[in-house]
Design an enzyme around this catalytic site. Structure first.
Site, PDB file in Angstrom:
ATOM      1  NE  ARG B 260      -1.786   1.734   3.537  1.00 37.46           N
ATOM      2  CZ  ARG B 260      -1.650   1.539   4.850  1.00 37.46           C
ATOM      3  NH1 ARG B 260      -2.308   0.566   5.443  1.00 37.46           N
ATOM      4  NH2 ARG B 260      -0.837   2.284   5.566  1.00 37.46           N
ATOM      5  CG  HIS B 264      -6.248   2.335   6.494  1.00 35.84           C
ATOM      6  ND1 HIS B 264      -6.678   1.138   5.959  1.00 35.84           N
ATOM      7  CD2 HIS B 264      -7.293   2.820   7.226  1.00 35.84           C
ATOM      8  CE1 HIS B 264      -7.930   0.911   6.362  1.00 35.84           C
ATOM      9  NE2 HIS B 264      -8.316   1.915   7.126  1.00 35.84           N
ATOM     10  CE1 TYR B 273       1.445   2.269   8.570  1.00 36.18           C
ATOM     11  CE2 TYR B 273       0.315   3.925   9.887  1.00 36.18           C
ATOM     12  CZ  TYR B 273       0.422   3.194   8.727  1.00 36.18           C
ATOM     13  OH  TYR B 273      -0.477   3.386   7.712  1.00 36.18           O
TER      14      TYR B 273
END
Lengths: 325, 365
Positions: B260, B264, B273
């Site tokens: 990705r 998100h 993260y």
């Protein structure tokens, strides 16, 4: 044409007739095939209709309900059996987030003609998670219809009406009345599914009950009559939607009402009925709506379940309290 | 790369070089590949526009597909006429390949409706609850089986179902239950898992200690891992799995190993993260870049083709921006009327109550 059947057998006959009438009707659930279900409600149906129409499912309630969603999308009319009331919760997510909402979220493009059969209620000396009354959760969920039968005749007809509904129906079966016998009339035109029934006419007070508590309330009415008190007993039959027309017509006459259910009290069906009657009949009523229900504890161990469950005696106490107001 | 198997199927390297594989080959033509390139470029443009529309306040939220175009285009282009797709909320490129009017996808994220596009029979509703759709897909596939649409001699009579899900969903009970049901009934369903390495912030290692495709074996059907940024390999493996399902050979699991590249959703901040170096490394595996390099080297596309494609994408982007104005909001009246298929007296009462409430404003006006 009529016949005396147990409530269990009447359900079996109703399911059989639905399977005969529409090839899109499928049954699915744990142990419903060869065994005929733990309560034998589907006995002999797999032998008659085959494994593709009476489907033994893997042991996973979410899987049973979730695959039924897909079958409904494909044009089938699945009737799923949840083995016991307390086992519905692994499937609860699929019921409230998917089954209940798909019609609304697609503005009606996707229909969910599904029936979720749940044997419910206590009084059978069962181990934990086998005696619960989860109807409140479903009644609170928009998109579901919730009905419950109390007699073999209603069992036979209402299961067929639920199956022919284009909306999802949670069909609650009073397991402690499975073996109660009654006349089933196969030819008379059945009562509409979403209508309450006045089972006993009375003038002093209306007792509102459903499912397993209907028998208990009729027994209480019998006892009250001996004491010179005339109770009207209404079987709600449909919990979502609730038939306000029948209920308010009765209470407008008797001016007193008691709601009886096994489910815990707080925010139960009785709470909604009390709120509604107070809104619609505030100046008519002689006393507040009283509730005789299970207590707000988890369902107790079976040795003490009779203390938890509404009894004729507790109902009579409520009748006295209402009349003394 | 953690979770990447040495058995991962790859037919086009990140450098744009075709490689052979013992079990899988791309069956299409160079013309097909040019079409796939166009699909991916358009999907990326759509995604870029949607992200921008969210930034401008036109959408409430957007889940970008950036980086996963090959996984989606490669699998979608292996679908046949009767096949049905059960998507997550990120299958924008699949929707595009199937011909869903893309402005209608935006309606869900704009808050106009809950996702009720045309072609709902083919490309089912987006699913927000993680993994729920895998059970619906499996049930639908059981229905196809009961309808005799599996294993017929004429392939045109057959159909199958694709259940898209992500790496995070692999931890959900529903997804694991769907594997059980699919295997038990030998249902014609293919689980197409885009392992994009993250479930919001949680890395794949938190969901699975083994490569995801290995799980399939435990459920009793084949699982393979494919380079999800290689559209040729995705197409080849999808074709294999889809054909098996249509032929009545049962479910299969494809793990498309991808990344990705974006957040998100537009509400997410990946810098919290994951390392920039990691994202950079994956940028080197970009699905569009490698196919462009290959087709250029083959002489199938040239600068003129690519700049024409770029111009087409720009026009398409403008049309997507303009389409926002055509979306209409669901009304409260419709909200009341669409809860049930059949009339509900109780709800009708509330609908009238609200209509009466509204009417008090008209009287005062």
């Amino acid at each position: 044409m009529s016949e005396t059947l147990t409530l269990a057998k009447a359900l079996n006959r109703g399911l059989r007739r639905a399977l005969q009438a529409d090839p899109k009707v499928l049954l699915a659930g744990e142990d419903i095939g060869k065994l005929g279900g733990v309560f034998r409600i589907t006995e002999n149906l797999q032998a008659e209709f085959g494994e593709n129409r009476v489907i033994d499912s893997p042991l996973a309630e979410s899987g049973i309900v979730g695959t039924a969603v897909g079958l409904a999308m494909r044009g089938y009319r699945p009737v799923v059996e949840i083995q016991f009331d307390g086992f519905v919760f692994p499937g609860f997510d699929q019921i409230v987030t998917q089954v209940a909402k798909l019609h609304a979220r697609t503005s009606g493009r996707v229909k969910m003609p599904m029936v979720i059969r749940i044997p419910y209620g206590g009084g059978v000396g069962a181990i934990e998670h086998h005696s619960e009354s989860p109807e409140g959760y479903f009644v609170h969920t928009p998109g579901l219809k919730v009905v419950t039968c109390s007699s073999p005749n209603d069992a036979y007809w209402m299961i067929q009406q639920a199956i022919s509904s284009d909306d999802p129906v949670v069909f609650l079966e009073p397991k402690r009345r499975y073996h109660a016998k009654g006349q089933v009339n196969f030819s008379a035109r059945p009562q509409p599914m979403h209508q309450a029934g006045v089972l006993r006419h009375g003038t002093d007070l209306t007792v509102l009950a459903y499912g397993p508590m209907v028998r208990t309330c009729l027994d209480a009415a019998e006892l009250a009559a001996e004491e010179g008190v005339s109770l009207e007993v209404i079987d709600l039959r449909t919990l979502s939607p609730i038939d306000w027309v029948t209920i308010t017509a009765s209470v407008r006459r008797t001016r007193r009402a008691i709601v009886v259910h096994e489910a815990q009290r707080t925010l139960g069906v009785g709470a909604e009925i009390a709120a509604r009657l107070h809104k619609d009949l505030f100046y008519v009523m002689e006393s507040p709506v009283l509730r005789v229900t299970g207590y707000d504890t988890p369902y107790p161990p079976s040795k003490i379940e009779d203390e938890f469950l509404p009894s004729v005696d507790r109902i009579m106490d409520a009748v006295d309290a209402s009349l003394a107001y | 790369m953690q979770g990447q198997s040495d058995k991962m199927v790859q037919l086009l390297t990140p450098e744009g070089v075709r490689v052979e594989h013992d079990d899988f080959e791309f069956t299409g033509t160079t013309e097909d590949l040019t079409g796939f390139l166009r699909d991916m470029v358009m999907a990326r443009r759509f995604d870029t526009e949607a992200t921008a529309l969210q930034r401008h306040g036109e959408l409430g939220l957007w889940p970008p597909v950036l980086g996963q175009e090959a996984s989606q285009v490669g699998s979608a282009r292996a679908l046949l006429g009767h096949d049905v797709v059960f998507p997550t909320y990120r299958e924008h490129a699949v929707a595009m390949c199937l011909g869903v009017p893309m402005s209608q996808i935006l309606g869900l994220f704009r808050g106009c409706d809950a996702g009720e596009w045309e072609m709902l029979e083919r490309f089912r509703n987006y699913q927000i609850i993680i993994g729920s759709q895998t059970l619906h897909a499996t049930g639908y596939a059981m229905g196809l089986q009961y309808d005799g649409m599996v294993g017929n001699p004429d392939p045109a009579d057959n159909a199958m179902v694709v259940a898209y899900h992500g790496d995070g969903a692999s931890s959900q009970g529903d997804v694991n239950e769907s594997y059980v049901f699919a295997a038990s009934y030998n249902a014609p369903v293919v689980f197409f898992c885009q392992n994009n390495q993250y479930a919001i912030s949680e890395p794949i290692a938190l969901q699975s200690r083994i490569p995801l495709f290995q799980r399939a074996q435990g459920f009793g059907f084949p699982g393979i891992q494919v380079d999800g940024n290689d559209v040729l390999a995705v197409h080849a493996t999808s074709e294999w799995a889809f054909n098996r399902a249509r032929n009545g050979e049962g479910p299969a699991f494809i793990e498309a190993f991808t990344y990705r590249m974006g957040a998100h959703t537009t509400s997410d901040d990946p810098s919290k993260y994951r390392r920039d170096a990691e994202t950079e490394e994956w940028r080197g595996r970009d699905p569009i870049a490698r196919l462009t390099t290959y087709l250029r080297n083959e002489g199938a596309v040239d600068d003129a083709f690519l700049s024409a494609l770029d111009a087409e994408a720009k026009d398409y982007g403008a049309s997507i921006r303009a389409s926002i104005a055509t979306l209409t909001d669901k009304t409260m009246d419709e909200q009341f009327r669409t809860v049930y298929a059949e009339e509900s007296v109780a709800l009708e009462e509330q609908r009238r109550e609200y209509a009466d409430y509204l009417a008090t404003f008209e009287e005062n006006a």
